[in-house]
Structures are given as C-alpha cells and as structure tokens.
Design an enzyme around this catalytic site. Structure first.
Site, PDB file in Angstrom:
ATOM      1  N   THR A 299      39.024  48.381  36.226  1.00 20.43           N
ATOM      2  CA  THR A 299      40.124  48.828  36.158  1.00 20.43           C
ATOM      3  C   THR A 299      40.920  48.638  35.112  1.00 20.43           C
ATOM      4  O   THR A 299      41.070  47.340  34.708  1.00 20.43           O
ATOM      5  CB  THR A 299      40.819  48.186  37.579  1.00 20.43           C
ATOM      6  OG1 THR A 299      40.137  48.371  38.619  1.00 20.43           O
ATOM      7  CG2 THR A 299      42.249  48.905  37.751  1.00 20.43           C
TER       8      THR A 299
ATOM      9  N   GLU B 144      38.959  32.480  43.721  1.00 24.15           N
ATOM     10  CA  GLU B 144      39.885  33.496  43.182  1.00 24.15           C
ATOM     11  C   GLU B 144      40.868  33.961  43.897  1.00 24.15           C
ATOM     12  O   GLU B 144      40.628  33.667  45.204  1.00 24.15           O
ATOM     13  CB  GLU B 144      38.887  34.737  42.558  1.00 24.15           C
ATOM     14  CG  GLU B 144      38.213  35.322  43.675  1.00 24.15           C
ATOM     15  CD  GLU B 144      37.017  36.476  43.421  1.00 24.15           C
ATOM     16  OE1 GLU B 144      36.711  36.438  42.147  1.00 24.15           O
ATOM     17  OE2 GLU B 144      36.452  36.914  44.207  1.00 24.15           O
TER      18      GLU B 144
ATOM     19  N   LYS C  60      31.580  43.297  39.024  1.00 23.96           N
ATOM     20  CA  LYS C  60      32.695  44.106  39.465  1.00 23.96           C
ATOM     21  C   LYS C  60      31.863  45.250  40.129  1.00 23.96           C
ATOM     22  O   LYS C  60      31.958  46.375  39.487  1.00 23.96           O
ATOM     23  CB  LYS C  60      33.967  44.438  38.698  1.00 23.96           C
ATOM     24  CG  LYS C  60      35.157  44.779  39.216  1.00 23.96           C
ATOM     25  CD  LYS C  60      36.469  44.988  38.313  1.00 23.96           C
ATOM     26  CE  LYS C  60      37.436  45.539  38.745  1.00 23.96           C
ATOM     27  NZ  LYS C  60      38.382  44.426  39.481  1.00 23.96           N
TER      28      LYS C  60
END
Lengths: 271, 271
Positions: free
Chosen positions: A29, A173, A140
């Site tokens: 992203t 996280e 990711k």
C-alpha cells in the site's frame, strides 16, 4: 481512480487466480504524492523478499516500471499493488509455468483526522492473537484473516487502531500499523520473526533514528514493557506516526522523541 | 466446464473483492457424480460454521440452491465453491453492508492413480509447520499459504501427499487430506482446535465408524503415536481413503480397518 492489471487498464480478473483461491500473493500500500512514490525502494525491497520466500517468479523491474507509470497517472493518493501467482488449476502445488499477475488500484489520500497525529490516539485491545508462522512473518502477504477478525472487534471511532499480541501475550503491532516504544530514551520495536508485518515506515524510522543518534533495538517485548513505556507510537506508510496516548486504563503523554520523529518524516507524509 | 458467479455464468470478478485482498472467505471442494452432490449436508454445515465464525452474511439457502443447480449442469466432476465477503474499499474493517460473492467452478473428476487407494501411498515429511490459530482452526478458509508452501516442498510423484505437523511437532493432517491412525483396534484422528481443516470425509468416516461399533477418538496425537500406529490412512472428499504405507523409514501394512472403511464409503466415491 485508475485500475490496471498487468500494465493495462482493467478491473476484473479470472476466478482461477491463485490470489483468490489461496491468498497466494503479496501486496503493498503505497503513498503517491505529486506523482512521486514515497519509500519506493523499501516497498520494492519488501516485495523482493516476499517473492523470494514464496518463490513467486515476479519480474521486479516490470513491477517497478508499472508502478512509476501508475503513480504518474494517479498523481495523488494511494496505489495498492497486489501481485499473485496468477492462474492455476485445482490444487495447492504452484504451477511450474506460473505467470504472476500484477494488479494496481488507485485510491484517494486517506482522510485521517489531523488530531490523530497531533493529539494522539486511543488503542483498542484486540482479543484476536497473531499465530506464529516464521515462514510468513514479516511479509505483507494476502492471508489477512487475522487482521479482518481483529478489525471487526471494535466499531467505536474513539479507537483509531487496535493492538495485536501473539499467543504468548507479547505486543506485536497494530492491525494496520507497526508499534514503537520509547524507554529511557531508547527506541524499541517488536521483533517480527514469528508474526507481524515488517512495515516500510518502521524500517525508515529505524534508519533515520539511528542516523540521528537515537539508540534503537528490535526486540521481543512483553506486555509489561508496553505498559511501562515512556512513550508509545504507531506508524505506517500512509499516516506516518500516530502517538498512542490511551490504552485501557493506561495513559501516556505525546513524548518528545515521538514528536522529533514526526518532524523527521515531514518529507514523506502530509503533516 | 461451467463457471458461475452469483448464480449466473461468468468467469471474472472485480479486483475489489475481499477474497483476493485478504483471503476473506471460505471454500468447499465438492464431489459431483451423476448430477448428485456427495456429502452435501456436511459441506453446508461446514460452510455455515465458517460463515458464523467469520461473520459472513451468507445466504445459505441461496448457496444450496445454486449448488444443486450447478451440480445438475456439471453432472460429473468437482464443484469448487468459493464464497467471499464481496467487494470492499481499502481497509480490513468488514463493510457493514457486505454482500457475499458466490463463485462456482467445475472441474473434471480428479485422475488419481487407482494404486493410491489399492496399494497405499508414500507420505512426504513436510517441513512447513501449521501455525496455531484457534479462531480459524477447522475452517476451510481462503488463507492457504501454509498449504502452498508445504505442497511446494516435493515434486517426486512417488509421494502422493505430505504430512503437516504443528509447531510442537504433532501430526495434524495432510496438505489436502485428513489423517487417521488405528491403534489396538481404535480409530484415532487429530483434534483440529488449534489448526487444520475439519474435512467432511473425516466427519463422515467418524460417524460411520462409530455406527459400525468401532471405538473412535479425536485427540491430540504425538509424532510417536503416528510412528507406533498399526494402520495409517488419509482421507478427503474426492478420493475417499488412501492407506499410508510408507513415511521416511517407516512402513505400515494396508490394515484391516482401513480396508473395511474403504468398503463402507463406496457409495460416496468411485472405487
């Protein structure tokens, strides 16, 4: 907003894509401002590492050139890049002649309230724990049901993000962010060798902090370390840094190092 | 081979589908013979359980009616059903107005060699371990990178399946099968409360074995239990039962209970 598949405008893909079937792929992203890509090299590095570990035959030079052209068209906003192992027949075995599919879709600049970065945010305590899978940790990839479940846990807009812990209770996280603590002037962030996503902004912050003479450590953190921290903040590639000022009954000030790091990132994100 | 999306012939879907973005959905691989669906109720039950746990607003009656119509068209082969949370904007939060997408694609009857069920198979020892995630355990969801990695570990056709263990070394399942052991006349299969996919054939075998007076237990098994077993077999909805006769240096005979169970399933799978 533009959508490209394999370098050409298109917005549908075959049902036989392995990204759909198995989440067999990766994504990034990416912040695009004035046609330029923020942290391009870090996104490319993570993609290369993901392709290596998943053995995706990804043409990285082609991805880069498509990304640059796409950013030129998008000008301002978010470019979401998905790469998959492409089409497959039934069965988990990767096709020997797999041809990766590259999907780029544009979106507007995320409309986060300015107070998140100015005054800090409240963090929601997610009950969803991150499973430990060293083979996928840091990447990711497209297997993100844990994040979907975690983000489903709260609707209260007073919480801008949620804390995810592993099965041992260690803070790892945010749902869509990385986590940092400051303790005695030292910058700490959880090791992501068993779970978690190694964010590009996390890497950038670590590098800039070290260059600025800040002591930094990537370590296993306990829940008690979080609660005892002097400063807590979250980061990602879109919003930069959000100070965390509240979590359950705990409160933290917006700390001095957090503020300094926010100022050190103004070339990357809108402040 | 037919492909339907939301009940109509179509073979592409929007790039905004959350099945692609996050693996936010479920699937079923369904044997269709002479237009009839094997183990329909078990597939529907698992789908209902998955939809409940992922909070997917799935119209199960509609899925069932589409599945029946699709099987009528396919007549013979495999119907793969994928259901996703449908389209979404950027971000993990499930849309409040999510509309599930239903994808049905037909394939031929899998061409497994008859010797697999007659003479048994060799099992490959996968190094990829299954992560423990109780929130997803048992479901046939679209986050399947562990299976992709595990199936990538061997190309030798002498191994028809691979054994997957958890991080504690416990045997859990095959890459695309469930695992059973026989010990002292008792039928044992690993508990799937922390990882693994609860197969419809596994459930059917347990029910039929109990009805036939076989002692059955769903338990945590150790690696030593596997090695010390009298009989070992794998199962899934397409091939029924494959005896396991070799694994590393271990050999097992095709056992008597394994043979009896194979015979008890001849109404479900081609033998």
């Amino acid at each position: 907003m533009p959508v490209w598949i394999d370098g050409r405008p298109a917005d549908t893909l075959p049902v036989s894509d392995r990204g759909l079937a198995y989440g067999d792929g990766l994504f990034e992203t990416i912040a695009v401002r004035q046609g330029r890509i923020a942290l391009l090299e870090r996104h490319m590095q993570r993609l290369a590492e993901g392709a290596r570990r998943l053995v995706l035959p990804l043409d990285l030079a082609l991805v880069r050139s498509e990304l640059l052209a796409f950013a030129g068209e998008l000008r301002q906003g978010v470019a979401k890049l998905i790469v998959t192992r492409g089409d497959g027949q039934r069965g988990y075995a990767p096709p020997v002649d797999a041809r990766c599919r590259r999907i780029l879709s544009g979106g507007p600049v995320p409309a986060y309230p300015p107070r998140h970065r100015l005054d800090g945010i409240r963090l929601f305590p997610c009950a969803t724990r991150l499973a430990e899978q060293p083979l996928l940790a840091g990447l990711k990839h497209l297997n993100r049901l844990e994040q979907v479940l975690a983000r489903s846990e709260w609707q209260d807009p007073a919480c801008a993000e949620g804390l995810m812990r592993d099965h041992n209770g260690r803070p790892i996280e945010g749902v869509f962010s990385n986590l940092f603590l400051v303790r005695d002037g030292e910058l700490l962030t959880p090791a992501l060798t068993r779970c978690g996503v190694a964010g590009v902004m996390r890497a950038e912050i670590l590098e800039r902090a070290v260059a600025a003479g800040v002591a930094c450590r990537v370590v296993d953190l306990d829940y008690a370390d979080l609660l005892a921290a002097d400063e807590v903040f979250l980061c990602n590639s879109q919003y930069g840094i959000w100070p965390v000022v509240a979590f359950e009954t705990h409160v933290w000030p917006v700390g001095g190092l957090t503020r300094k790091l926010q100022l050190m990132l103004t070339d990357l994100v809108d402040v």
